[in-house]
Design an enzyme around this catalytic site. Structure first.
Site, mmCIF file in Angstrom:
data_model
loop_
_atom_site.group_PDB
_atom_site.id
_atom_site.type_symbol
_atom_site.label_atom_id
_atom_site.label_comp_id
_atom_site.label_asym_id
_atom_site.label_seq_id
_atom_site.Cartn_x
_atom_site.Cartn_y
_atom_site.Cartn_z
ATOM 1 N N ASN A 45 -24.093 16.598 -22.768
ATOM 2 C CA ASN A 45 -25.316 15.981 -22.244
ATOM 3 C C ASN A 45 -26.489 16.193 -23.202
ATOM 4 O O ASN A 45 -26.579 17.225 -23.881
ATOM 5 C CB ASN A 45 -25.642 16.443 -20.812
ATOM 6 C CG ASN A 45 -25.803 17.936 -20.655
ATOM 7 O OD1 ASN A 45 -25.264 18.712 -21.417
ATOM 8 N ND2 ASN A 45 -26.552 18.338 -19.633
ATOM 9 N N VAL A 46 -27.346 15.188 -23.260
ATOM 10 C CA VAL A 46 -28.510 15.197 -24.148
ATOM 11 C C VAL A 46 -29.716 14.831 -23.296
ATOM 12 O O VAL A 46 -29.877 13.658 -22.910
ATOM 13 C CB VAL A 46 -28.324 14.202 -25.316
ATOM 14 C CG1 VAL A 46 -29.559 14.206 -26.208
ATOM 15 C CG2 VAL A 46 -27.077 14.551 -26.129
ATOM 16 N N GLU A 47 -30.528 15.826 -22.976
ATOM 17 C CA GLU A 47 -31.680 15.588 -22.088
ATOM 18 C C GLU A 47 -32.883 15.088 -22.892
ATOM 19 O O GLU A 47 -32.833 14.990 -24.127
ATOM 20 C CB GLU A 47 -31.975 16.859 -21.289
ATOM 21 C CG GLU A 47 -30.776 17.219 -20.423
ATOM 22 C CD GLU A 47 -31.040 18.339 -19.426
ATOM 23 O OE1 GLU A 47 -32.022 19.086 -19.579
ATOM 24 O OE2 GLU A 47 -30.240 18.449 -18.471
ATOM 25 N N CYS A 56 -25.815 11.573 -20.036
ATOM 26 C CA CYS A 56 -24.763 12.462 -19.550
ATOM 27 C C CYS A 56 -23.700 12.656 -20.635
ATOM 28 O O CYS A 56 -23.565 11.827 -21.548
ATOM 29 C CB CYS A 56 -24.082 11.865 -18.316
ATOM 30 S SG CYS A 56 -25.092 11.909 -16.828
ATOM 31 N N GLU A 58 -20.652 12.154 -20.434
ATOM 32 C CA GLU A 58 -19.695 11.039 -20.420
ATOM 33 C C GLU A 58 -20.192 9.869 -21.264
ATOM 34 O O GLU A 58 -19.392 9.102 -21.814
ATOM 35 C CB GLU A 58 -19.439 10.564 -18.985
ATOM 36 C CG GLU A 58 -18.793 11.619 -18.088
ATOM 37 C CD GLU A 58 -19.796 12.513 -17.364
ATOM 38 O OE1 GLU A 58 -20.901 12.734 -17.910
ATOM 39 O OE2 GLU A 58 -19.474 12.977 -16.268
ATOM 40 N N CYS A 93 -21.078 11.617 -12.411
ATOM 41 C CA CYS A 93 -22.078 11.038 -11.501
ATOM 42 C C CYS A 93 -21.754 9.559 -11.267
ATOM 43 O O CYS A 93 -20.876 8.988 -11.925
ATOM 44 C CB CYS A 93 -23.478 11.207 -12.088
ATOM 45 S SG CYS A 93 -23.837 10.079 -13.457
ATOM 46 N N CYS A 96 -21.910 7.255 -14.287
ATOM 47 C CA CYS A 96 -20.838 7.503 -15.255
ATOM 48 C C CYS A 96 -19.484 7.037 -14.735
ATOM 49 O O CYS A 96 -18.617 6.683 -15.520
ATOM 50 C CB CYS A 96 -20.822 8.971 -15.663
ATOM 51 S SG CYS A 96 -22.238 9.362 -16.714
HETATM 52 N N1 THU Z 1 -24.764 15.490 -16.193
HETATM 53 C C1 THU Z 1 -23.749 15.070 -17.002
HETATM 54 O O1 THU Z 1 -23.809 15.243 -18.229
HETATM 55 N N2 THU Z 1 -22.686 14.449 -16.415
HETATM 56 C C2 THU Z 1 -22.528 14.256 -15.081
HETATM 57 O O2 THU Z 1 -21.589 13.606 -14.665
HETATM 58 C C3 THU Z 1 -23.488 14.849 -14.151
HETATM 59 C C4 THU Z 1 -24.776 15.298 -14.751
HETATM 60 C C5 THU Z 1 -25.927 16.134 -16.808
HETATM 61 C C6 THU Z 1 -27.190 15.326 -16.786
HETATM 62 C C7 THU Z 1 -28.249 16.386 -16.876
HETATM 63 O O3 THU Z 1 -28.482 16.700 -18.228
HETATM 64 C C8 THU Z 1 -27.631 17.607 -16.201
HETATM 65 O O4 THU Z 1 -26.245 17.331 -16.106
HETATM 66 C C9 THU Z 1 -28.178 17.889 -14.830
HETATM 67 O O5 THU Z 1 -28.101 16.764 -14.010
#
Ligand code: THU
Length: 134
Positions: A45-47, A56, A58, A93, A96
């Site tokens: 994940n890259v915020e 996400c 994925e 999620c 995704c």
């Molecule tokens: N996140 C994912 O990378 N994949 C998912 O399927 C659920 C959520 C990440 C997004 C965010 O950076 C962190 O989890 C918290 O929601």
């Protein structure tokens, strides 16, 4: 189910999770997938300071799919957790699920805390390109 090395996929997901850019939530996610032709794909994940733009793990996998030659996804494992917690299996999620279904179809396998499940269990009656041709 075709022979999937789930332990190996989970290990790869844990490794790429180390590279997560997740300073806003602190929730680090790694994902690993295998393609029909046996390629291994990964993503983390890259915020973003503008929270809603977060990518996400994925999303990274799908980008890796196409940047490494395209094809179809067969199986995916995703793990997540706060930085100092042991990583646990994470189900994709909603967005995704849609994203992965496009590239793996209803028969793709996705890891879950209770073991692998099919995409059409996670996203029944999915919207797909078939609808666009009606
Ligand atoms: N996140 C994912 O990378 N994949 C998912 O399927 C659920 C959520 C990440 C997004 C965010 O950076 C962190 O989890 C918290 O929601």
């Amino acid at each position: 189910m075709t022979e999937i090395d789930w332990a190996g996929l989970r290990r790869e997901a844990e490794q790429v999770r180390e590279r997560a850019y997740a300073g806003y939530s602190g929730y680090r996610v790694g994902a690993a997938a295998v393609t029909e032709d046996g390629r291994l794909l990964t993503g983390c994940n890259v915020e973003n300071a503008s929270y809603g733009l977060t990518l996400c793990a994925e999303c990274g996998v799908v980008s890796d799919l196409h940047s490494s030659g395209g094809g179809r996804l067969v199986a995916l494992a995703c793990v997540g957790g706060q930085q100092h917690s042991p990583p646990q299996p994470v189900l994709p999620c909603g967005r995704c699920r849609q994203l992965l279904a496009e590239h793996g179809g209803p028969g793709m396998w996705v890891d879950s805390p209770d073991g692998p499940v099919r995409m059409d269990y996670l996203l029944p009656d999915a919207f797909s390109e078939t609808e666009l041709n009606r």
